[in-house]
Every structure is written in structure tokens, then in C-alpha cells.
Design an enzyme around this catalytic site. Structure first.
Site, short mmCIF file in Angstrom:
data_model
loop_
_atom_site.label_atom_id
_atom_site.label_comp_id
_atom_site.label_asym_id
_atom_site.label_seq_id
_atom_site.Cartn_x
_atom_site.Cartn_y
_atom_site.Cartn_z
N ASP A 171 32.81 34.11 42.43
CA ASP A 171 31.68 34.44 41.36
C ASP A 171 30.69 35.20 42.00
O ASP A 171 30.17 34.92 42.43
CB ASP A 171 31.14 33.16 40.03
CG ASP A 171 31.05 34.89 38.94
OD1 ASP A 171 31.36 35.53 38.74
OD2 ASP A 171 29.82 33.56 38.42
N ARG A 200 31.46 48.06 39.68
CA ARG A 200 32.65 46.42 39.44
C ARG A 200 33.37 47.54 40.68
O ARG A 200 32.99 45.97 42.15
CB ARG A 200 32.21 46.37 38.27
CG ARG A 200 31.66 45.74 37.55
CD ARG A 200 32.16 45.89 35.82
NE ARG A 200 32.78 43.71 36.08
CZ ARG A 200 31.65 43.39 35.86
NH1 ARG A 200 31.04 42.73 36.15
NH2 ARG A 200 32.64 42.05 36.93
N HIS A 215 33.95 43.83 43.98
CA HIS A 215 35.64 43.32 44.41
C HIS A 215 36.16 43.79 45.63
O HIS A 215 36.53 42.65 46.02
CB HIS A 215 36.32 43.20 42.93
CG HIS A 215 35.72 43.19 41.64
ND1 HIS A 215 35.55 41.75 41.12
CD2 HIS A 215 36.51 43.96 40.45
CE1 HIS A 215 34.96 41.62 40.48
NE2 HIS A 215 35.32 43.50 39.13
N LEU A 272 46.75 26.25 57.49
CA LEU A 272 45.45 26.04 56.04
C LEU A 272 46.20 26.35 55.05
O LEU A 272 47.23 27.37 54.78
CB LEU A 272 44.24 27.12 56.18
CG LEU A 272 43.69 27.23 55.36
CD1 LEU A 272 42.68 25.86 54.83
CD2 LEU A 272 43.19 27.99 54.67
C1 IPE Z 1 35.30 32.69 36.75
O1 IPE Z 1 34.41 33.56 36.99
C2 IPE Z 1 36.50 33.29 37.26
C3 IPE Z 1 36.65 33.65 38.38
C4 IPE Z 1 35.92 34.11 39.68
C5 IPE Z 1 37.80 34.25 39.20
P1 IPE Z 1 33.98 34.84 35.40
O2 IPE Z 1 32.76 35.38 36.20
O3 IPE Z 1 35.03 34.80 34.56
O4 IPE Z 1 33.24 33.49 35.06
P2 IPE Z 1 32.20 33.68 33.10
O5 IPE Z 1 32.58 33.83 32.15
O6 IPE Z 1 31.06 33.72 33.28
O7 IPE Z 1 32.48 32.14 32.56
C1 IPE Z 2 33.65 37.43 40.41
O1 IPE Z 2 32.58 38.09 39.31
C2 IPE Z 2 35.72 37.77 40.70
C3 IPE Z 2 36.41 37.79 39.40
C4 IPE Z 2 36.21 37.41 37.87
C5 IPE Z 2 37.74 37.78 39.30
P1 IPE Z 2 33.03 38.80 38.52
O2 IPE Z 2 33.60 40.12 38.05
O3 IPE Z 2 32.70 37.55 37.60
O4 IPE Z 2 31.41 39.32 39.30
P2 IPE Z 2 29.97 39.44 38.00
O5 IPE Z 2 30.27 37.19 37.10
O6 IPE Z 2 29.72 40.23 35.98
O7 IPE Z 2 28.64 39.35 38.35
MG MG Z 3 31.64 36.31 36.45
#
Ligand code: IPE
Ligand code: IPE
Ligand code: MG
Length: 254
Positions: A21, A34, A38, A132
Site C-alpha cells: 500500500d 498516481r 504504481h 519460491l
Molecule cells: C489494499 O489497499 C489493496 C491492495 C494493496 C491491493 P487499498 O489502498 O485498496 O486499501 P484501503 O482502501 O486503504 O483499505
Molecule cells: C497500493 O497503493 C496499490 C493498490 C491498491 C493497487 P494505493 O494506490 O492504494 O496507494 P495509496 O493508498 O492511495 O497511497
Molecule cells: Mg491504498
């Protein structure tokens, strides 16, 4: 003088699962879109796989896209699926050479047929690898997974191929998308958030949880090493009492 007793190596989790995350916040902090977060997250995936292999971890599960992430704007979902496809195409050979076996869990039918075919091909091409096991959770949500397992069990019972009175935890687990995989010993979440967000709710029942403030694109070998060291300090009790496993029981129940 006798030799000192050998010091056992610190326990390494057999299965580490990571909620990756913080890509969006990483991008915002760098004044980037964004999608750049990623993309940078993919570099962290590379580093983490390499570090996990170095530690002798057998299973690594990465939460890449949740069932709920479909709620994001279509451009972001498109960016993520594009990245996934690009990752598979550019990394598969290297992963295969490193002895990585790929498994995909989640609702893969929600993706287009060409991506589904690439996922199946990647699994087939790495099926003989043993170094792995890399599990990528895509369009994965634990509640949906559990509901699907319940439906399959009900259908098998209706069809007469499963005796409903025999359904126990082992049979239930065999109907989950993780059938045959060990439960995670350690779940790591990055970006400082302290929640599971519908990840492996059944399988992580007794996992140790480690929360790291690093945003996922900044995660690397040192972060993984710290999480493993933290895991090694935990005492896993699984509901039993601490201390030697062969401690005599107090008596016959309450
Ligand atoms: C959880 O992250 C899902 C992944 C890392 C793929 P999110 O960013 O979607 O989770 P919430 O919405 O903050 O709970
Ligand atoms: C995690 O990063 C990746 C996915 C959930 C796909 P986020 O996109 O949730 O990044 P934040 O939480 O907005 O920083
Ligand atoms: Mg997130």
C-alpha cells in the site's frame, strides 16, 4: 572444553503475505501522477522477491489489486492492468530462471480474455519451479472467496458428491483459492495503515502482523529484513499456553 551449543538460526516465515500500500501517496509526495507510483511499486516488487529468495522464504503472496479496487476511476484500473501485463511480459523469463513458480488468486474472470490467457500461460510456464512460490492476488477479496467456497460446498452437497456432515476446516480450506498453500505466517502492510482490507481473512487467522510506515515504492530488502527480525521475536502460541510444548496438562477440562 566442550564446544558451545549451536545457536539455531532465527525462524524465517515460510509464507509472507504483503499488502503493498502507498503507491498513490508516494506519487503525491513526489508531485507525480498516481500511475508513476504504481510503476515505482513494480521496482519494489522486484526487490522484495529477490530479498525473499535470499532469506529462503518458500511462499510470498502479494496483494496487487483488490475486489474493491474496481471502484477506482477507470483510468487507474487501466493503468494497473497495463502494468501487470507489462510486468508479466518483461519479468517472466527472469522469474522462471530464478526458480519462481507463479500462482494467481482472485476473480480472474473479471479480466479480459487475453490477460486471463497470459496469466494462465505464466502459471503453466513456471509450474515446475520450486525455489519460491509467488502468489499474486488480483481482484482478490477474502469475503468473496469465502462466499464462493461456501457456494461450491453447497453445490457439491446438492449434487451428492460431498457429504455435508463431513465439512470441517480442512475441507472448507480446500475450497478456497489458496487450496494446497500454507497459511501465511507473517502479513506485512506498508504505508502505516493498520487494517487487512479484506485480505486473506481465513488464511491469516494466526499470522503475525507487521506494519511498516514505508510507502510501498520505498520498500526494499532492509524493510523485509526488519519485518522478518520482528517476526523472529514474536511468540506464536496458537491459543495454547506459552512455554515448553510438553508441559503437563492441569487436568481434565474446566
Ligand atoms: C489494499 O489497499 C489493496 C491492495 C494493496 C491491493 P487499498 O489502498 O485498496 O486499501 P484501503 O482502501 O486503504 O483499505
Ligand atoms: C497500493 O497503493 C496499490 C493498490 C491498491 C493497487 P494505493 O494506490 O492504494 O496507494 P495509496 O493508498 O492511495 O497511497
Ligand atoms: Mg491504498
Amino acid at each position: 572444553m566442550s564446544a558451545p551449543p549451536p545457536v539455531p538460526p532465527p525462524p524465517v516465515p515460510r509464507h509472507i503475505a504483503i499488502i503493498m500500500d502507498g503507491n498513490g501517496r508516494w506519487a503525491a509526495r513526489h508531485g507525480l501522477p498516481r500511475a508513476a507510483g504504481h510503476r515505482e511499486g513494480v521496482q519494489a516488487v522486484r526487490r522484495t522477491i529477490e530479498a525473499a529468495i535470499g532469506h529462503g522464504v518458500e511462499w510470498l503472496t502479494l496483494f496487487a489489486f483488490s475486489s474493491e479496487n474496481w471502484r477506482r476511476p477507470v483510468e487507474e484500473v487501466t493503468d494497473l492492468t497495463f502494468l501487470l501485463r507489462h510486468y508479466l511480459r518483461s519479468e517472466l523469463r527472469e522469474l522462471a530462471e530464478a526458480g519462481v513458480r507463479l500462482h494467481i488468486i482472485g476473480e480472474r474472470d473479471r479480466f479480459g480474455s487475453s490477460l486471463k490467457a497470459e496469466l494462465a500461460d505464466a502459471e503453466a510456464r513456471t509450474a515446475a519451479n520450486r525455489k519460491l512460490n509467488l502468489v499474486i492476488a488480483l481482484s482478490y477479496g477474502a469475503r468473496a472467496e469465502i462466499a464462493t467456497a461456501a457456494r461450491r460446498i453447497a453445490e457439491a452437497a446438492m449434487a451428492g458428491t460431498l457429504d455435508p456432515t463431513t465439512v470441517d476446516e480442512t475441507i472448507f480450506a480446500a475450497h478456497l483459492s489458496t487450496a494446497g498453500m500454507p497459511d501465511p505466517d507473517l502479513v506485512i502492510r506498508t504505508s502505516g495503515e493498520q487494517r487487512l482490507s479484506n485480505f486473506l481473512l481465513w488464511q491469516a487467522a494466526y499470522a503475525e502482523l507487521v506494519f511498516d510506515d514505508a510507502l510501498w515504492p520505498d520498500f526494499g530488502a532492509a524493510n523485509l529484513g526488519r519485518a522478518i527480525a520482528e517476526y523472529a521475536r514474536r511468540e506464536r502460541r496458537f491459543g495454547a499456553r506459552p512455554g515448553p510444548a510438553d508441559a503437563p496438562p492441569d487436568g481434565e477440562g474446566p
